[in-house]
Design a protein around this motif. Structure first.
Motif, PDB file in Angstrom:
ATOM      1  N   TYR A  94      26.891  11.701  26.649  1.00 23.64           N
ATOM      2  CA  TYR A  94      27.778  10.680  26.052  1.00 23.64           C
ATOM      3  C   TYR A  94      28.994  11.393  25.469  1.00 23.64           C
ATOM      4  O   TYR A  94      28.854  12.370  24.744  1.00 23.64           O
ATOM      5  N   ASP A 128      24.516   1.262  24.726  1.00 23.49           N
ATOM      6  CA  ASP A 128      24.327   2.681  24.401  1.00 23.49           C
ATOM      7  C   ASP A 128      25.646   3.377  24.089  1.00 23.49           C
ATOM      8  O   ASP A 128      25.648   4.468  23.534  1.00 23.49           O
ATOM      9  N   ASN A 129      26.782   2.732  24.436  1.00 28.80           N
ATOM     10  CA  ASN A 129      28.096   3.345  24.200  1.00 28.80           C
ATOM     11  C   ASN A 129      28.788   2.797  22.958  1.00 28.80           C
ATOM     12  O   ASN A 129      29.961   3.085  22.731  1.00 28.80           O
ATOM     13  N   GLU A 150      19.450   4.380  29.631  1.00 23.19           N
ATOM     14  CA  GLU A 150      19.874   3.693  28.398  1.00 23.19           C
ATOM     15  C   GLU A 150      18.643   3.345  27.547  1.00 23.19           C
ATOM     16  O   GLU A 150      18.645   3.545  26.323  1.00 23.19           O
ATOM     17  N   GLU A 157      17.403   6.504  25.982  1.00 19.44           N
ATOM     18  CA  GLU A 157      18.387   7.019  25.014  1.00 19.44           C
ATOM     19  C   GLU A 157      18.281   6.239  23.692  1.00 19.44           C
ATOM     20  O   GLU A 157      18.291   6.831  22.613  1.00 19.44           O
ATOM     21  N   LEU A 158      18.159   4.914  23.787  1.00 16.65           N
ATOM     22  CA  LEU A 158      18.036   4.112  22.564  1.00 16.65           C
ATOM     23  C   LEU A 158      16.738   4.431  21.835  1.00 16.65           C
ATOM     24  O   LEU A 158      16.714   4.536  20.596  1.00 16.65           O
ATOM     25  N   ARG A 204      17.326   7.733  20.183  1.00 12.04           N
ATOM     26  CA  ARG A 204      18.327   7.690  19.107  1.00 12.04           C
ATOM     27  C   ARG A 204      17.836   6.878  17.908  1.00 12.04           C
ATOM     28  O   ARG A 204      18.130   7.203  16.765  1.00 12.04           O
ATOM     29  N   PRO A 238      16.186  -1.044  23.446  1.00 12.45           N
ATOM     30  CA  PRO A 238      17.522  -1.663  23.341  1.00 12.45           C
ATOM     31  C   PRO A 238      17.461  -3.057  22.706  1.00 12.45           C
ATOM     32  O   PRO A 238      18.307  -3.403  21.874  1.00 12.45           O
TER      33      PRO A 238
END
Ligand code: ZN
Length: 502
Positions: free
Chosen positions: A193, A232-233, A263, A266-267, A270, A275
């Motif tokens: 990212y 995610d962005n 995604e 990643e979520l 993080r 999501p």
């Protein structure tokens, strides 16, 4: 193939006439009756200016414009809740990819940190105009009268707003924005990212200014929408502020969410949340929200996570889902499943995403995949598909006056001639439309009471011109992807032809 040219003068006369009283005569009309769609054979739709005045079998009285719909299906226009409205070349990713990108064609086409500034060939003003009009004409021809533009595909939203005036379609739009972009490591090709929160905030401000200036243009056909592009962005702050602004401005909000395997994980990495759980925590799963794609929910076999509460959270919050079928099917990815989401009480809509934006094909593929994924012939009933394509899309945009034909509703209507060999006997017109017809069978489309497609052709935009410029734009986009390729590969190396050229 023949194209129609030089129609502008005739069309002006038609448009002026159509703003009086129009009668669509003698069709099989899908009418809104006691809170649901019903079929009314041999009925007339009376339109006064931009609205439906009556649906009746009685003498409709005099009219400025009469459209003969004898033997044809008269349907409310489709509402398409997820469109990247440019000339995209995502189909080129078909059959291509790299094993480390979770089946994603988007990462395969991403730039590296060393090549992300490469812009590729510049577009001319004419190319930008054609690229903006192309999807609008394409959508109208497949019966779509309203769409949500997600992401500013031609890079000039002011121009895009003007083009909505030209095409005659109804559109919700706003420039997309995000705090990060996807990039690849220039040495390994590994996914990263690249964060730039200043750019994200500036994009948000531009979106607010666009809505302030343009919402309601073209007799109300252009409406604003907030598009924080990808979950995610976006930082939590940008998402929360976007939701608050959507409430204040009274516009829909849409974000790509649960659209990719990378995604989803990643979520989880993080935030410790899926999501959908993350959106719930931020208070974004409201009736104003349209979730783009929403495939990777807990319990989906590709998440490696047992069934959790994702679907219940969406249903309880009231958010809608824009279900895009073909663009994911081409990558071996399917929602699990359309029926399971409906049964959970989620407000489902369709969104074609990329080319081809053939709405009937999208619905049909959605039906087949839902039946296959569940192993159940009763999944994705044609009635539910038709509601999803009309009323549910309209409701997701907060519009009780779209997606249905009723006194007072907007006169956004398509007429399909189903008496064709490939359709067969039309014993059940909705079944024939969804499972046998094609976009080419839609011969007339009205938006806001005006005829915009007549005999299958746009009444004022030259389709041969769109096709010519479209080829040029497509070639430039292919070249741009190559200019940004992380390994410096040529166009032909990235996109080898399906058959060798001799
Ligand atoms: Zn999308």
């Amino acid at each position: 193939m023949q194209y129609r040219f030089g129609l502008r003068s005739r069309v002006v006369i038609e448009w002026v006439a159509s703003m009086g009283r129009t009668v669509i005569q003698g069709g099989d009309v899908v009418v809104w009756h006691e809170g649901g769609h019903a079929l009314m054979p041999g009925a007339h739709v009376v339109i006064e200016d931009d609205r439906v005045a009556a649906v009746t079998r009685a003498d409709p009285g005099p009219a400025d414009t009469v459209i003969d719909a004898g033997g044809k299906l008269v349907s409310p226009g489709f509402v398409n809740c997820h469109v990247h409205a440019g000339i995209d070349t995502q189909v080129l990713m078909t059959d291509k990819g790299a094993p480390g990108y979770y089946n994603s064609g988007m990462l395969f086409a991403s730039a590296s940190t060393a090549t992300m500034a490469n812009s590729g060939p510049a577009w001319t003003d004419e190319e930008r105009r054609a690229a903006g009009l192309y999807p609008q004409v394409e959508l109208l021809k497949s019966g779509v009268t309203t769409f949500l533009e997600i992401g500013g595909a031609i890079g000039d939203m002011e121009l895009f707003g003007d083009l909505v005036g030209e095409s005659g379609i109804r559109c919700y739009a706003g420039p997309g924005y995000e705090d990060a972009t996807w990039v690849l490591d220039p040495d390994s090709g590994a996914f990263r990212y690249h964060w730039d929160e200043t750019a994200g905030r500036a994009g948000f401000e531009r979106a607010l200014a666009f809505i302030e200036a343009r919402d309601g243009d073209h007799d109300g056909r252009l409406r604003g929408a907030l598009i924080p592009a990808r979950l995610d962005n976006c930082t939590s702050e940008l998402l929360r502020d976007s939701q608050a602004a959507a409430e204040t401005l009274d516009v829909p909000i849409s974000v790509h969410a649960a659209q990719a395997g990378f995604e989803f994980h990643e979520l989880l990495r993080r935030t410790g949340r899926t999501p959908i759980q993350h959106l719930h925590d931020l208070g974004l799963l409201t009736p104003r929200m349209i979730l783009g794609h929403c495939i990777y929910t807990s319990g989906h076999r590709m998440t490696a996570m047992p069934p959790g509460d994702d679907l219940a959270l969406i249903a309880t919050g009231g958010a809608a889902v824009a279900h895009s079928v073909s663009v994911f099917a081409r990558r071996g990815i399917a929602m699990e499943s359309f029926q399971r989401y409906l049964d959970a009480g989620i407000r489902m809509t369709f969104g074609t995403d990329t080319l081809p934006r053939d709405f009937l094909q999208e619905i049909r593929l959605g039906a087949y995949i839902a039946k296959i994924v569940t192993g159940d012939w009763a999944a994705a009933h044609t009635r539910d598909l038709y509601y999803t394509a009309t009323v549910a899309g309209a409701d997701a945009l907060g519009r009780a006056d779209l997606g249905r034909i009723a006194p007072g509703s907007k006169a956004d209507i398509f007429i399909a001639d189903l008496r064709k060999l490939h359709v067969g006997p039309v014993i059940d017109p909705i079944l024939a439309l969804i499972h046998e017809a094609s976009a080419a069978d839609i011969d007339t489309v009205l938006v806001n009471g005006r005829i915009v497609i007549e005999d299958g052709w746009h009444t004022s935009i030259n389709e041969a011109w769109l096709l010519d410029i479209g080829e040029r734009v497509g070639a430039k986009q292919r070249a741009t992807i190559a200019a940004r390729n992380w390994q410096g590969k040529s166009e032909d190396e990235i996109f080898p032809q399906t058959l060798p050229r001799i």
